[in-house]
Design a protein around this motif. Structure first.
Motif, PDB file in Angstrom:
ATOM      1  N   ASP A  85     -18.014 -70.733  49.684  1.00  0.00           N
ATOM      2  CA  ASP A  85     -16.541 -70.273  49.621  1.00  0.00           C
ATOM      3  C   ASP A  85     -16.333 -69.253  49.814  1.00  0.00           C
ATOM      4  N   LEU A  86     -14.941 -68.747  50.552  1.00  0.00           N
ATOM      5  CA  LEU A  86     -15.306 -66.792  49.749  1.00  0.00           C
ATOM      6  C   LEU A  86     -13.671 -67.151  50.305  1.00  0.00           C
ATOM      7  N   GLY A  87     -12.351 -68.639  49.890  1.00  0.00           N
ATOM      8  CA  GLY A  87     -11.282 -68.484  50.109  1.00  0.00           C
ATOM      9  C   GLY A  87     -10.543 -67.529  51.257  1.00  0.00           C
ATOM     10  N   PRO A  88      -9.915 -67.010  50.677  1.00  0.00           N
ATOM     11  CA  PRO A  88      -9.037 -66.213  51.926  1.00  0.00           C
ATOM     12  C   PRO A  88      -9.673 -64.805  52.189  1.00  0.00           C
ATOM     13  N   ASN A  89     -10.933 -64.162  51.574  1.00  0.00           N
ATOM     14  CA  ASN A  89     -11.484 -63.082  52.276  1.00  0.00           C
ATOM     15  C   ASN A  89     -11.749 -63.116  53.783  1.00  0.00           C
ATOM     16  N   ASP A  90     -12.369 -64.803  53.829  1.00  0.00           N
ATOM     17  CA  ASP A  90     -12.851 -65.754  55.152  1.00  0.00           C
ATOM     18  C   ASP A  90     -11.960 -67.300  55.373  1.00  0.00           C
ATOM     19  N   LEU A 118     -15.056 -68.069  45.040  1.00  0.00           N
ATOM     20  CA  LEU A 118     -15.195 -66.849  44.643  1.00  0.00           C
ATOM     21  C   LEU A 118     -15.412 -65.923  45.079  1.00  0.00           C
ATOM     22  N   ASP A 119     -15.072 -64.471  44.152  1.00  0.00           N
ATOM     23  CA  ASP A 119     -14.404 -63.450  45.012  1.00  0.00           C
ATOM     24  C   ASP A 119     -16.065 -63.086  45.148  1.00  0.00           C
ATOM     25  N   PRO A 120     -16.360 -62.359  46.252  1.00  0.00           N
ATOM     26  CA  PRO A 120     -17.171 -61.831  47.050  1.00  0.00           C
ATOM     27  C   PRO A 120     -17.988 -59.944  46.327  1.00  0.00           C
ATOM     28  N   ARG A 121     -17.050 -59.798  46.006  1.00  0.00           N
ATOM     29  CA  ARG A 121     -17.023 -58.403  45.041  1.00  0.00           C
ATOM     30  C   ARG A 121     -18.060 -58.841  43.668  1.00  0.00           C
ATOM     31  N   ARG A 122     -17.234 -59.602  42.637  1.00  0.00           N
ATOM     32  CA  ARG A 122     -17.883 -60.424  41.652  1.00  0.00           C
ATOM     33  C   ARG A 122     -19.428 -61.387  42.029  1.00  0.00           C
ATOM     34  N   GLU A 153      -8.897 -56.881  50.521  1.00  0.00           N
ATOM     35  CA  GLU A 153      -8.774 -55.784  51.956  1.00  0.00           C
ATOM     36  C   GLU A 153     -10.702 -55.119  52.376  1.00  0.00           C
ATOM     37  N   HIS A 154     -11.180 -54.732  51.446  1.00  0.00           N
ATOM     38  CA  HIS A 154     -12.782 -54.061  51.783  1.00  0.00           C
ATOM     39  C   HIS A 154     -14.036 -54.795  50.896  1.00  0.00           C
ATOM     40  N   GLY A 155     -12.827 -56.250  50.482  1.00  0.00           N
ATOM     41  CA  GLY A 155     -14.097 -57.606  49.400  1.00  0.00           C
ATOM     42  C   GLY A 155     -15.227 -57.561  50.188  1.00  0.00           C
ATOM     43  N   MET A 156     -15.479 -57.566  51.262  1.00  0.00           N
ATOM     44  CA  MET A 156     -16.291 -58.590  52.181  1.00  0.00           C
ATOM     45  C   MET A 156     -17.675 -57.634  52.888  1.00  0.00           C
TER      46      MET A 156
END
Length: 376
Positions: A288-293, A264-268, A352-355
């Motif tokens: 699961d936030l994938g490549p963001n963490d 999932l995309d953290p911003r969405r 970069e700032h999504g989290m």
């Protein structure tokens, strides 16, 4: 559901789950004690710790069956809880009930009929005990006396605006239940509104029920009702056409299970959470936030407006997927599933700032917002 900085972990990986603390409020005669007794008898294997102002009609034998009365219940006599203790003192009581040796799965604070629910919620939110988490404000109203109660106690409108869940009790005693339900719904701030008779609501709405087989060696209420010699009580029905014992008390709520193998995309996700619809009471599971963490999955606990994320390291054997359960009253499960599907993203690189939005709700974060009860 806690992070490793706040809790002991199991083998250094999975944090110990926090115990939800549910505040049960409502004016005198609304049916709070009846509801608590129902939960005690139909906890489906879970052990409930109770903080009560006065035992009164609480069934002492039932509490004793749940486990030693002395370590699963705290009585404050006839005092008003919100006046009798401060947040630090409440932590002492919560600590007693949340101690691992009690085996408690959920704590219910039954407020007196004159207690101020906002103060109780603030005390729970201010708790510094790492083993507990806010489990919601449940306001019980008497449908048959609702108009008269509002006339005598106009503050009930404010109480309803604070609630995460409203149980409209004694619907069988009013001539126009739909009018009362609609009126109560108009006074809430997006809270779930659940109809009930005799205080019978499905415990799964309020907290996670353990399978009874996990309680080996402890006599459960279900055992008593199954083998009590056919005493012919009416605990098996919910007054709404369902059977409480068989788990069919689902008249008041809807649920959605969402599973995705796409991160999932953290911003969405945060946009979805910020616009949670009316009636959506609980969200639980992990994301699961994938490549963001890549290191952590994020366990989510949401009740009403309260939200927490708890990062937990993935284990090598884990399937990397999102698994969520959403519970509410009158929610559009198909639309919610579509919205969550829209949060999926197979982008190969991190934002970069999504989290930032997610991390604001991680316990212990410097940017963590101060969660307010509804209307606060």
């Amino acid at each position: 559901m806690g992070n490793s900085s706040a809790h002991e972990t199991d083998g250094g990986r999975r944090p110990q789950q926090q115990i939800p603390v549910v505040v049960l409020a409502g004016f005198l005669g609304s049916g709070k004690t009846t509801l608590l007794n129902h939960l005690l008898h139909r906890s489906a294997g879970s052990r409930i710790g109770a903080i009560v102002n006065d035992f009164g009609a609480i069934e002492i034998d039932a509490l004793a069956v749940a486990g030693a009365l002395g370590d699963s219940t705290v009585s404050l006599g006839n005092g008003c809880l919100c006046c009798a203790v401060d947040a630090g003192e409440l932590d002492v009581y919560l600590g007693k009930l949340a101690a691992p040796e009690t085996g408690v799965d959920v704590i219910v604070i039954e407020a007196s009929g004159l207690a101020e629910p906002q103060e109780l919620v603030r005390m729970v939110l201010a708790s510094e005990h790492p083993g507990i988490v806010y489990g919601g404000l449940v306001e019980v109203v008497d449908a048959a006396e609702f108009d008269d109660t509002r006339a005598r106690h106009p503050e009930i409108d404010r109480h309803l605006a604070l609630a995460d869940l409203v149980v409209v009790n004694k619907l069988d005693r009013t001539a126009d239940p739909e009018r009362v339900l609609a009126l109560v719904g108009s006074l809430t701030d997006r809270a779930a509104v659940v109809p009930a008779t005799y205080g019978r609501v499905d415990p799964e709405f309020l907290f996670d029920c353990r399978p009874s087989e996990e309680r080996i060696g402890q006599l459960s209420f279900d055992d008593l009702h199954d083998h009590g010699g056919g005493q012919g009580d009416d605990h098996g029905t919910d007054g709404l056409g369902g059977s409480g014992h068989n788990g069919h008390l689902h008249t008041g709520y809807d649920s959605l299970s969402f599973v995705s193998d796409v991160p999932l995309d953290p911003r969405r996700l945060m946009r979805f959470l910020d616009s949670r619809p009316e009636g959506l009471y609980r969200i639980k599971g992990h994301v699961d936030l994938g490549p963001n963490d890549l290191r952590n999955r994020y366990t989510m606990h949401a009740v009403g407006r309260f939200l927490r994320f708890y990062p937990e390291p993935w284990a090598p054997a884990d399937e990397r997927r999102t698994q969520l359960v959403l519970i509410g009253s009158g929610i559009d499960t198909e639309a919610l599933g579509t919205e969550l599907k829209g949060c999926e993203s197979d982008a190969p690189h991190a934002d970069e700032h999504g989290m930032w939005g997610v991390l604001r709700y991680v316990q212990g974060s410097e940017d963590e917002p101060d969660p307010e009860p509804r209307g606060g």
